[in-house]
Design a protein around this motif. Structure first.
Motif, PDB file in Angstrom:
ATOM      1  N   LYS A 195      67.500  56.946  72.839  1.00  0.00           N
ATOM      2  CA  LYS A 195      68.864  56.519  73.120  1.00  0.00           C
ATOM      3  C   LYS A 195      69.800  57.719  73.118  1.00  0.00           C
ATOM      4  O   LYS A 195      69.695  58.603  72.269  1.00  0.00           O
TER       5      LYS A 195
ATOM      6  N   TYR B 172      79.933  51.671  71.594  1.00  0.00           N
ATOM      7  CA  TYR B 172      78.578  52.224  71.656  1.00  0.00           C
ATOM      8  C   TYR B 172      78.236  52.830  70.305  1.00  0.00           C
ATOM      9  O   TYR B 172      79.097  53.423  69.638  1.00  0.00           O
TER      10      TYR B 172
ATOM     11  N   SER C 293      74.964  55.018  68.072  1.00  0.00           N
ATOM     12  CA  SER C 293      73.698  55.732  68.149  1.00  0.00           C
ATOM     13  C   SER C 293      73.604  56.652  66.932  1.00  0.00           C
ATOM     14  O   SER C 293      74.455  56.596  66.035  1.00  0.00           O
TER      15      SER C 293
END
Length: 661
Positions: A20, A131, A133
């Motif tokens: 990712k 988002y 990560s």
């Protein structure tokens, strides 16, 4: 290359392909965030954190940077970063930023019927673009995209060396406002009152609150300062809510600290467009007052909004709230771009000493229903106000010579439709209350135009102002559209659906004069003659219903006002008007400022005369023009020839017997 090495290369490639993207890579990939990325890369602390630390980033779009009017130094990016990785689900009401002093970012969750929104300070989060990560250092990171650049409270000049305090609360900001970058605004007068009245604790209070601080220009005339007491100071604070302008729904009311047993003050926001510029107002509404604090609304525009402080948010406003010390005319001309500046411009077109201006200046007890700035932009309005004589009539239609706050109108409207005489002779305003849940909306009709009160109860020393969304007396609907929209005329409109009778009323080639029985008139008719009333709605009586309505309509090359009819048909000489049914013979009289028409030997009250439309005039009447001979039962062989229906008490018995066959 051996098979084992080839297999190893393929596996590594698959792992890389499946990995990712980091937040840093996501920022580089998204061209819409390029300006934020450039700002971030220029700041050593932010750039290092991006690659090595846990963090949350609030990234404004490029469009947001293009709209941003504040200072753009390299430290601005730190106000968009928190050292915790926080998803939208886990966002609390505040999150600390990395700017010097760690000032909080305030989070608002706004719920409505369509969807839920999240705001950080005054910036809306694009929820679908969030988002998360991990970076190369295996630290968790979260990215939220927002529609505005977050603007911290900053001192004058580069850096923060000159600031006596980092992340000030509302009182520290007020006390040291001269060193902060808030434009040309000065807050000394309000600061002096806060200290004089020993109310600093209100602005020092920990927690999350909203503070309104009037700028020095708002303390003119000088006597205004004497009207500010402890209760007024309290009326400038909303406890336990941090309200940024975009994050707060218009018209939602919040209790202030001045909400107690005797005095009760609530505050709300309203936003309007002045050309392409958005202007946000704050209004205090003293719903319960005392000898020192007048009931009503005080409106102030926000001259600098959304200043974040340690214990909430500060809005600088044009004048103090709660203080009622201006006349209606002074309210109109107080600001060049105020909520009624167009009304004032139109008024002054008649000359500085015109009669209407003089009355607004000298009258002691008046209520003005003032059209908003947007209302004057209508093309039909622009065309008509060039006629000064007509304009004088229109202005007088908006003025009532008594104090009418909204609750008085509602009270007067409880048992009957309330009508108030205007400054235009023989013209009245008619009110209707629309209730939806706990909300009540007031509508007012004058000269055929139905307007909504969008801002009630602005208080002045000599009365009240209600801002409405249309100019009264300038029609914008056809007879058909008016009939369809008016809540008082529903029954006549529904009867007109039969045989497509209503369709002609949209025709602009002719002028219509329509005597329309209001709903109350039909309900009286129903009580006296239930069988006859029921027959009007039967499918097989559609033709006869149409014939009855035809008697109420004159289609000609002109429309007739009641004054016209009075000249043509006085109490002794009837006037014959052509209808598509049979000639309508009328006499007209005026009694106690009310009009009556005599039809078929019976005087009928004209409840609302001269409702103007774009293709004619409606006169709302209190009884329908109905003969018993108009109603024919299915299968009857000949028309019934009986006297006028209203005075004959045996009609319902006769018709009931007729319908039994």
């Amino acid at each position: 290359m051996g098979p084992c090495i080839l297999l190893l290369v393929m596996c590594v490639g698959l792992v890389v392909a499946d990995r990712k993207m980091t937040v840093a890579e996501k920022l580089k990939e998204d061209a819409d965030l390029s300006q934020f990325l450039a700002l971030l890369e220029r700041n050593v602390v932010a750039n290092t954190s991006l690659h090595y630390r846990q963090m949350t980033l609030f990234a404004p779009t490029n469009e947001a940077f293009q709209r941003y009017m504040g200072e753009m130094d390299d430290n601005l990016v730190l106000y968009h970063i928190s050292n915790l990785a926080t998803t939208l689900t886990n966002l609390d009401y505040a999150i600390s930023s990395e700017l010097d002093g760690n000032p909080p970012l305030w989070v608002t969750r706004r719920h409505d019927a369509m969807h839920d929104d999240i705001y950080v300070n005054n910036a809306k989060v694009f929820i679908s673009r969030s988002y998360q990560s991990v970076n190369r250092n295996n630290k968790r990171q979260v990215l939220h995209v927002i529609d505005q650049v977050l603007q911290p409270l900053q001192p004058h000049g580069p850096g923060s060396v000159s600031s006596p305090v980092y992340s000030p609360n509302a009182y520290q900001f007020l006390e040291h406002s001269d060193v902060f970058n808030i434009g040309q605004h000065r807050l000394r007068s309000f600061r002096q009152k806060v200290n004089q009245l020993q109310k600093s604790k209100v602005f020092n209070a920990e927690g999350r609150h909203t503070f309104f601080i009037p700028v020095d220009e708002g303390f003119e005339p000088a006597a205004r300062s004497d009207l500010i007491d402890e209760k007024v100071i309290d009326g400038h604070v909303i406890p336990h809510h941090v309200l940024f302008t975009h994050a707060t729904p218009d018209a939602k009311e919040f209790e202030t600290l001045a909400f107690g047993d005797n005095v009760k003050v609530i505050v709300s926001f309203s936003t309007t467009m002045n050309g392409k510029e958005e202007i946000t107002y704050v209004k205090s509404n003293t719903v319960a007052g005392d000898a020192k604090h007048s009931r009503g609304v005080v409106l102030a525009d926000i001259v600098r909004a959304n200043i974040p402080v340690k214990n909430g948010v500060v809005h600088l406003i044009q004048r103090p709230l709660m203080v009622v010390d201006t006349t209606i005319i002074n309210f109109l001309k107080e600001k060049e771009d105020g909520p009624l500046c167009k009304f004032y411009e139109v008024l002054m077109d008649l000359g500085p000493n015109n009669q209407f201006y003089t009355e607004l200046t000298l009258a002691k007890d008046i209520t003005l229903f003032a059209p908003s700035n947007e209302a004057w932009a209508e093309l039909s309005v622009q065309n008509i106000i060039r006629n000064h004589q007509k304009l004088k009539e229109i202005l007088n239609l908006h003025l009532v010579r008594e104090r009418l706050p909204m609750d008085a109108i509602i009270h007067n409207n409880m048992n009957q439709i309330y009508q108030a005489p205007t400054a235009l002779p023989r013209k009245y305003l008619y009110f209707n209350i629309l209730t939806r849940g706990q909300n009540q909306t007031l509508t007012v009709e004058g000269g055929g135009v139905n307007a909504t009160v969008i801002q009630p109860n602005i208080a002045a020393t000599n009365g009240f102002v209600h801002i409405i969304d249309r100019v009264l007396g300038v029609p914008y609907t056809t007879v058909f559209e008016k009939l369809k929209a008016d809540p008082m005329l529903n029954i006549t409109y529904n009867l007109g659906k039969r045989q497509m009778f209503n369709h002609q009323l949209n025709d602009m080639e002719h002028r219509y004069t329509y005597f329309v029985p209001r709903d109350h008139a039909w309900l009286k008719f129903q009580i006296r003659h239930p069988s006859a009333y029921k027959a009007l709605f039967r499918e097989d009586f559609g033709y006869f219903t149409k014939q009855i309505l035809e008697r109420h309509v004159i289609r000609a090359g002109r429309a007739y006002t009641v004054s016209d009819l009075k000249l043509l048909a006085n109490e002794t000489h009837p006037f014959v008007l052509p209808t598509s049914r049979d000639p309508l013979r009328l006499r007209v009289k005026e009694s106690d400022k009310n009009y009556y028409v005599e039809w078929n030997g019976h005087w009928i009250h004209v409840f609302r005369p001269d409702v103007e439309c774009t293709n004619g005039i409606i006169h709302v009447i209190d009884e329908p023009f109905v003969l018993e001979s108009d109603i024919r039962a299915t299968g009857a062989s000949e028309r019934l020839n009986l006297p006028f229906l209203v005075p004959v008490l045996s009609a319902s018995y006769f018709l009931a017997k007729l319908f039994e066959n």
